[in-house]
Design an enzyme around this catalytic site. Sequence first.
Site, short mmCIF file in Angstrom:
data_model
loop_
_atom_site.label_atom_id
_atom_site.label_comp_id
_atom_site.label_asym_id
_atom_site.label_seq_id
_atom_site.Cartn_x
_atom_site.Cartn_y
_atom_site.Cartn_z
N LYS A 134 29.10 -36.38 -26.98
CA LYS A 134 29.87 -37.22 -26.05
C LYS A 134 30.17 -38.57 -26.69
O LYS A 134 29.31 -39.15 -27.38
CB LYS A 134 29.09 -37.39 -24.75
CG LYS A 134 29.83 -38.19 -23.68
CD LYS A 134 29.00 -38.29 -22.40
CE LYS A 134 29.73 -39.08 -21.32
NZ LYS A 134 28.94 -39.20 -20.07
N SER A 209 31.29 -37.67 -16.03
CA SER A 209 32.08 -38.27 -17.09
C SER A 209 32.05 -37.50 -18.41
O SER A 209 32.81 -37.79 -19.32
CB SER A 209 31.62 -39.70 -17.33
OG SER A 209 30.26 -39.74 -17.76
N SER A 233 26.84 -37.00 -14.37
CA SER A 233 27.89 -36.84 -15.37
C SER A 233 27.69 -35.71 -16.36
O SER A 233 28.59 -35.41 -17.14
CB SER A 233 28.10 -38.15 -16.14
OG SER A 233 28.71 -39.10 -15.31
#
Length: 539
Positions: A134, A209, A233
């Site tokens: 990420k 996210s 997330s």
Amino acid sequence: MQTVHKLLNRRLAVSFKAYGACGFSTTVNYAQEAKNEIPSVRPPNIDELYDISEKFGLNIPYEELSTYKDCMKGMLESFDRVDKFPEINPPVKYPRTGAYRPSAEENDHNAWYVKCDIKGAKGGPLEGKTIAVKDNIAVAGLPMMNGARMLEGYVPEYDATVVNRVLDAGGRILGKSACEYLCMSGNSHTCASGPILNPHNRDRSAGGSSGGSAVLVSLKEVDMAIGGDQGGSIRLPSCWSGCIGLKPTFGLVPYTGAFPIAKYVDHLGPMASTVEEVALLLEVLAGSDGMDCRQPSEISKVKYTKELKKGFADLKVGIMKEGFEECEEDVEEIVKSAAFNLKNMGLNVSEVSVPLHKSGGDIWSSVGVPGVYHQLLHNAGITTGSFGHQPTTMHDYVAKRMKTNGGDLSPTVKLFWLFGEHMKRNYELHHFCKGSNIVPHLKKAYNDALSKYDILITPTIKYKAPLLPTQSASTEHVIKESLGMIANTTPFNITWHPALSINVGFSENLPIGMQIIGRHFEEATVLRAALAVEQMIKN
């Protein structure tokens, strides 16, 4: 990039030589070396001190301020001497090929931020496995935008602990996955490089996210991914994109080298297509690194893949009633049906009530919003409440951009800033204190239920993936679509229980996720329950 690797290692070598084996210099006299250098810390002038005195009601007469200024000399010199120390960061061990921004043809779901090829050690449990990281996690030499246009241009000079652990285990990192703007959205439409598209329906949200990580796993562009989770997330995009994602117990996986939001809700965790792969990646990531203030000093190593072999027939499952309130009818039906069908796999299943769960989102807001306001927005990601690795260069970059590029912030981040400042001006930390006092009671409520059941089950999200907002969508719509899905996930970011999302079916060709919650540091039990679900779905 080979040159970048050599320069980074040379910088680190100088730092460690200066510090010595135990991390503190016994040979370098920084005070002496700094004699002829310009001090890095500028002393205040009298007018500045007067402004500070007036702002905070200190009532210091103007003529006395020179005395205060003189008394600051020793502190200023201390700050200056500390600033002369070399930066110490996690190491960079493995060479990497040139990173690049993939073309639209190569990135048709907009799930990649940058691509690269970093091969880890030969051998190891992750040999042959490809991983996406990420874009809120530092990978040396690769741009790190954290979904935010205002951070374009920042390039970390070190690898996060989780990156080093993946590479030490023989994994191969193929790039950075796109994420939401400063990770402040549960949808997938605020990323500065464009919305991340659902792998099952390109018009729908992929969740956030960690949307890029979930999509890349679901599309099988990588075997595994690392996500971050402050309010859901990892689990939210795993739900809407149809993969498996685990938010571990708070502190189990080191956060060192990842962009923080608020230290008491920050988590990193594994995402993959199978339970066994999630267990394998967690084995690699888990354990204390000695640098993350979120972690206990000692964390027992667990062979999660070995634990899976124990089976699951002994598990007691509690279907938490409150987690199903206000669900879409098809979501409730699919998740409950899957939960009760676990009886056919030999599990003991019944309903349980945890009334305080309905207030979990409110409690998270009361402590999470001040955390975002103070740590992320005003302190540029840094916490002063404890010791541990602090990303100095990242802080400096972010702090400068926060001052000069505030207009570039997403509407969701602006909302948190406006609301946080309003509450600070009018109520200071009153509601943070109240919420903090309730958190132990919320934790106890789940623990009481988990004393009777091995795991608890809710839907991960109470509704199916919505249509992505269009470019002409109102600010109100953009904000509401960023935050409306977090009711069942946020409570476990403040109670710190492990929680996993796994796909249990589809409605209108959209994935439906089941959330499995377990006792602290009993990820093995959560994974065993997830394995039961996985095998049930396959059969």
